[in-house]
Write a protein that holds these residues in place. Sequence first.
Motif, PDB file in Angstrom:
ATOM      1  N   UNK A 166      -3.719 -10.113   5.333  1.00 52.03           N
ATOM      2  CA  UNK A 166      -3.185 -10.600   6.607  1.00 52.03           C
ATOM      3  C   UNK A 166      -2.183  -9.577   7.137  1.00 52.03           C
ATOM      4  N   UNK A 167      -1.338  -9.094   6.223  1.00 47.81           N
ATOM      5  CA  UNK A 167      -0.404  -8.025   6.577  1.00 47.81           C
ATOM      6  C   UNK A 167      -0.364  -6.992   5.466  1.00 47.81           C
ATOM      7  N   UNK A 168       0.021  -5.775   5.830  1.00 51.01           N
ATOM      8  CA  UNK A 168       0.157  -4.686   4.873  1.00 51.01           C
ATOM      9  C   UNK A 168       1.575  -4.133   4.975  1.00 51.01           C
ATOM     10  N   UNK A 169       2.220  -3.931   3.811  1.00 51.66           N
ATOM     11  CA  UNK A 169       3.491  -3.206   3.788  1.00 51.66           C
ATOM     12  C   UNK A 169       3.189  -1.823   3.240  1.00 51.66           C
ATOM     13  N   UNK A 170       3.380  -0.798   4.058  1.00 53.70           N
ATOM     14  CA  UNK A 170       3.148   0.576   3.604  1.00 53.70           C
ATOM     15  C   UNK A 170       4.429   1.079   2.959  1.00 53.70           C
ATOM     16  N   UNK A 171       4.330   1.469   1.692  1.00 52.07           N
ATOM     17  CA  UNK A 171       5.526   1.911   0.962  1.00 52.07           C
ATOM     18  C   UNK A 171       5.571   3.419   0.825  1.00 52.07           C
ATOM     19  N   UNK A 172       6.796   3.963   0.931  1.00 48.16           N
ATOM     20  CA  UNK A 172       7.018   5.403   0.816  1.00 48.16           C
ATOM     21  C   UNK A 172       8.360   5.603   0.126  1.00 48.16           C
ATOM     22  N   UNK A 204       0.859  -1.184   0.000  1.00 46.26           N
ATOM     23  CA  UNK A 204       0.000   0.000   0.000  1.00 46.26           C
ATOM     24  C   UNK A 204       0.891   1.229   0.000  1.00 46.26           C
ATOM     25  N   UNK A 205       0.576   2.196  -0.837  1.00 45.29           N
ATOM     26  CA  UNK A 205       1.403   3.406  -0.828  1.00 45.29           C
ATOM     27  C   UNK A 205       0.950   4.364  -1.905  1.00 45.29           C
ATOM     28  N   UNK A 206       1.404   5.609  -1.811  1.00 46.47           N
ATOM     29  CA  UNK A 206       0.992   6.612  -2.799  1.00 46.47           C
ATOM     30  C   UNK A 206       1.589   6.328  -4.175  1.00 46.47           C
ATOM     31  N   UNK A 207       1.129   7.042  -5.172  1.00 46.58           N
ATOM     32  CA  UNK A 207       1.618   6.899  -6.531  1.00 46.58           C
ATOM     33  C   UNK A 207       3.126   7.152  -6.569  1.00 46.58           C
ATOM     34  N   UNK A 208       3.844   6.295  -7.260  1.00 45.16           N
ATOM     35  CA  UNK A 208       5.283   6.481  -7.403  1.00 45.16           C
ATOM     36  C   UNK A 208       6.106   5.921  -6.255  1.00 45.16           C
ATOM     37  N   UNK A 209       5.474   5.209  -5.316  1.00 38.04           N
ATOM     38  CA  UNK A 209       6.225   4.714  -4.147  1.00 38.04           C
ATOM     39  C   UNK A 209       6.955   3.398  -4.438  1.00 38.04           C
ATOM     40  N   UNK A 210       6.780   2.830  -5.636  1.00 41.34           N
ATOM     41  CA  UNK A 210       7.573   1.654  -6.015  1.00 41.34           C
ATOM     42  C   UNK A 210       6.822   0.332  -5.960  1.00 41.34           C
ATOM     43  N   UNK A 211       5.513   0.371  -5.794  1.00 35.03           N
ATOM     44  CA  UNK A 211       4.713  -0.851  -5.650  1.00 35.03           C
ATOM     45  C   UNK A 211       4.790  -1.728  -6.903  1.00 35.03           C
ATOM     46  N   UNK A 212       4.505  -1.129  -8.061  1.00 40.23           N
ATOM     47  CA  UNK A 212       4.518  -1.902  -9.307  1.00 40.23           C
ATOM     48  C   UNK A 212       5.915  -2.422  -9.610  1.00 40.23           C
ATOM     49  N   UNK A 213       6.912  -1.582  -9.407  1.00 36.62           N
ATOM     50  CA  UNK A 213       8.292  -1.999  -9.679  1.00 36.62           C
ATOM     51  C   UNK A 213       8.663  -3.222  -8.840  1.00 36.62           C
TER      52      UNK A 213
END
Length: 371
Positions: free
Chosen positions: A204-210, A37-46
């Motif tokens: 079950x768990x969330x990784x918050x990306x920034x 989970x994270x805002x646009x551009x935080x690296x989720x898709x990558x």
Amino acid sequence: MKGESVAVRRLVKRYGSVTAVENVSVDVKPGEFLSLLGPSGSGKTTLLMMIAGFELPTEGFIEVGPMEVTHVAPNRRNVGMVFQKYALFPHMTVNDNVAFPLRMRKVERAQMQRRVREALTMVQLEDYGSRMPSQLSGGQQQRVALARALVFEPPVLLMDEPLGALDKKLREQLQIEIKTLQQRLGVTVIYVTHDQEEALTMSDRIAVMDKGRIAQIGSPTSLYSEPASPFVADFIGKMNFLSVEYLGSEKTGHQIRVAGTSQLSVTRPLNGHAFELSPGMSLRAAIRPENISLTSRGTGGANAVPGTVDTSIYLGTHQILLVNIDGRSGAPLHIHASAGRDLSTFTRGDAVDVLFQAGAIHLFPGKGGDR
Ligand SMILES: Nc1ncnc2c1ncn2[C@@H]1O[C@H](COP(=O)(O)OP(=O)(O)OP(=O)(O)O)[C@@H](O)[C@H]1O
Ligand SMILES: [Mg+2]
């Protein structure tokens, strides 16, 4: 089908001078549902594309089950992938779309037909096999994409905002379908979203990306109640922020000045990394809307400060009150009143006492950002 573990070790991805993913390590357990989970551009898709094998990491490595796969081709990783845009082959029928991964793996014809039928039944589209993608609704297309990702029974399923293009009602319905299917099959899921409610309900768990890093990883409840930073506190659920001054510590807890002579006690331990408190320093206090209450002026008792009601909004299941603390500028505080907390008698302009739960106030170093 049984889920496999996924291990990501010190993963880095640079595009020229841009660092899209910066030193990410995470262990996903077999059968776990992990959201990024994270805002646009935080690296989720990558990050997801590297796990799927469509992008090569600049540094670090990836394991699926016991196998290191960092440089293994996508179709040899036993990882299914669902993209945000359904990415069905437009010139192929639904049957052929779903059969595609099996053809790639040279599965023989009779078995292929059986498995395609099973996969389409799983997503409740058993009667749609001969249609073309253009003859399906958005939700149906996304179900076909899901069937195509599941048809070769991968132990790991990666999903990049699979419901992002759908309207709210369909999204909620498919959230439940995906979660049910995941639990029934026992498959490990890594799920990208920037919708915090979606992450909270499914994971079950969330990784918050920034900014390419994991800011915090944990269960939905632990992220909600123990955010390690203002960023996470703000990203998961609604949080009120106030800039305050630290006055000192007493038996009743840390004393903070909120406005003028208005003070509060804080009994929560300090968040995240320990930091030195010294009288006069600026802090950011944060509190959830459900941990603030109101009484009429002069009846608030110990941990209350005077305030004035700004707006009262009725929302059916609950009510939101916006309240200003007297002598403080910045956005009004949000207060949630739900079943059992009737605040309906308060209206705009009422002089009130604003009660803060001393154990529910988070203190972070730094200043600013009153919201
Ligand atoms: N092929 C590329 N070349 C250069 N920069 C890239 C490339 N792909 C991604 N980036 C950059 O890497 C960063 C992370 O991008 P990424 O797509 O992983 O973000 P995201 O979290 O998926 O965002 P969104 O929610 O918008 O999908 C961004 O700054 C992006 O511009
Ligand atoms: Mg993305």
